[in-house]
Design an enzyme around this catalytic site. Structure first.
Site, PDB file in Angstrom:
ATOM      1  N   ASP A 123       0.851  -1.186   0.000  1.00  0.00           N
ATOM      2  CA  ASP A 123       0.000   0.000   0.000  1.00  0.00           C
ATOM      3  C   ASP A 123       0.900   1.254   0.000  1.00  0.00           C
ATOM      4  OD1 ASP A 123      -3.084   0.728   0.521  1.00  0.00           O
ATOM      5  OD2 ASP A 123      -1.875   2.060   1.777  1.00  0.00           O
ATOM      6  N   TRP A 124       0.575   2.262   0.807  1.00  0.00           N
ATOM      7  CA  TRP A 124       1.394   3.467   0.831  1.00  0.00           C
ATOM      8  C   TRP A 124       2.806   3.199   1.337  1.00  0.00           C
ATOM      9  CZ3 TRP A 124       1.646   8.198  -1.064  1.00  0.00           C
ATOM     10  CH2 TRP A 124       0.500   8.761  -1.628  1.00  0.00           C
ATOM     11  N   TRP A 166     -13.296   3.712  -3.182  1.00  0.00           N
ATOM     12  CA  TRP A 166     -12.544   3.885  -1.939  1.00  0.00           C
ATOM     13  C   TRP A 166     -12.319   5.367  -1.650  1.00  0.00           C
ATOM     14  CZ3 TRP A 166     -10.996   3.210   2.662  1.00  0.00           C
ATOM     15  CH2 TRP A 166      -9.758   3.659   3.138  1.00  0.00           C
ATOM     16  N   ASP A 252      -7.249  -8.724  -4.259  1.00  0.00           N
ATOM     17  CA  ASP A 252      -7.262  -7.277  -4.028  1.00  0.00           C
ATOM     18  C   ASP A 252      -7.693  -6.573  -5.312  1.00  0.00           C
ATOM     19  OD1 ASP A 252      -6.976  -4.716  -3.151  1.00  0.00           O
ATOM     20  OD2 ASP A 252      -4.792  -4.709  -3.191  1.00  0.00           O
ATOM     21  N   HIS A 281      -6.403  -7.016   0.439  1.00  0.00           N
ATOM     22  CA  HIS A 281      -5.444  -5.913   0.359  1.00  0.00           C
ATOM     23  C   HIS A 281      -4.422  -5.952   1.488  1.00  0.00           C
ATOM     24  CE1 HIS A 281      -3.914  -2.059  -0.904  1.00  0.00           C
ATOM     25  NE2 HIS A 281      -4.110  -1.567   0.297  1.00  0.00           N
TER      26      HIS A 281
END
Length: 301
Positions: A123-124, A166, A252, A281
């Site tokens: 992710d980030w 999202w 995901d 995810h």
């Protein structure tokens, strides 16, 4: 600007993450000092694995992977991004930019004097960590990523429908329940205590500013200010010959296919034993042990 700090007793009831907190003071020209929390486990002289979480999670996301790495003799560093976890949380949305997060993490990486580290990101954690890695490539010897990317949109690029949903949710949902989000919106395998652990850093909505801002920072349109920096990062990755292990998940919808650019463009990804993890995810709490063991076996090989 007001800087919030989650009270320590918010974390008292977390039984499956008993690691002692460590702190590093990041210097910010506009905000002053910001306290960044990180986990530091395993032998001090062991090879370093840097595990970076995304949003709206924190280092707790790696609770199943840290013991696997430590048992294999690795030193595990797992920071909390500013605005999340035990790290300080500027109270205004304007404090959070993609570039600011990269600066903060890079300052910590350099302050820790990381050498020959293996980067793990999702992710980030990937969006930020890969930028730091490409700005300080001599500090890293390998990387493995899952469910992340380094977007470089072009004129006319469309925001993927799953991400658009999202983004809308993150800006409009009145509760923005972090525990439910980290449980893949209630469909995942988490227990109530695990969901409460993800909620722990956010004793009130005032603490959720960073978590809500993050989706708006993803560079998915050509006019995003981060695009130019990501282009420069891809120049480094396109010449990256050190080993790369891709470990994206099979369920995901947001990052499906995100491994393709790395397979096609990064020399170090060629001929590697890439794997598909089983889950959504937040793959670390669904198939994290297998990811960690795959990294260990890969590095040993």
């Amino acid at each position: 600007m007001k800087i919030l700090r989650t009270p320590d007793d918010c974390f008292d009831g977390i039984n499956d993450f008993s690691y002692s907190p460590n702190y590093f003071m990041v210097q910010d020209d506009e905000l002053g000092e910001l306290r960044l929390h990180y986990v530091d486990e395993g032998p001090a002289d062991g090879p370093v694995v840097l595990c970076m979480h995304g949003e709206p999670s924190w280092a707790y996301l790696y609770r199943k992977m840290i013991p696997v790495f430590v048992a294999a003799g690795y030193r595990v560093l797992a920071p909390d991004l500013i605005g999340l976890g035990r790290s300080d949380k500027p109270a205004e949305a304007s404090a959070y930019t993609y570039a600011a997060h990269v600066r903060w993490v890079r300052q910590w990486v350099e302050g820790m004097n990381l050498q020959n580290a293996t980067f793990i990101g999702q992710d980030w954690g990937g969006l930020i960590g890969l930028r730091v890695l490409t700005e300080t490539p001599d500090r890293f010897s390998a990387f493995s990523i899952s469910n992340t990317g380094l977007p470089v949109p072009h004129e006319g690029s469309q925001i993927p429908p799953a991400f658009a949903m999202w983004l809308k949710f993150s800006q409009n949902d009145p509760e923005f329940d972090i525990g439910m989000i980290c449980n893949n919106f209630g469909q995942g395998p988490l227990s109530k205590s695990e969901m409460d652990a993800y909620r722990a850093p956010f004793p009130s909505d005032d603490y959720k500013v960073c978590a809500r801002v993050f989706p708006t920072l993803v560079p998915l349109t050509a006019d995003n200010p981060a695009v130019a920096d990501n282009i420069e990062a891809w120049k480094v990755l396109s010449a990256w010959e050190k080993p790369v292990l891709l470990a994206f998940s099979d369920k995901d919808p947001i990052t499906a296919g995100g491994d393709r650019p790395f397979r096609e463009k990064v020399p170090g990804a060629q001929g590697q034993p890439h794997l598909t993890l089983n889950g959504g995810h937040f793959i670390q709490h669904e198939d994290g042990e297998r990811w960690a063991q795959a990294v260990i076996d890969w590095l040993a090989d």
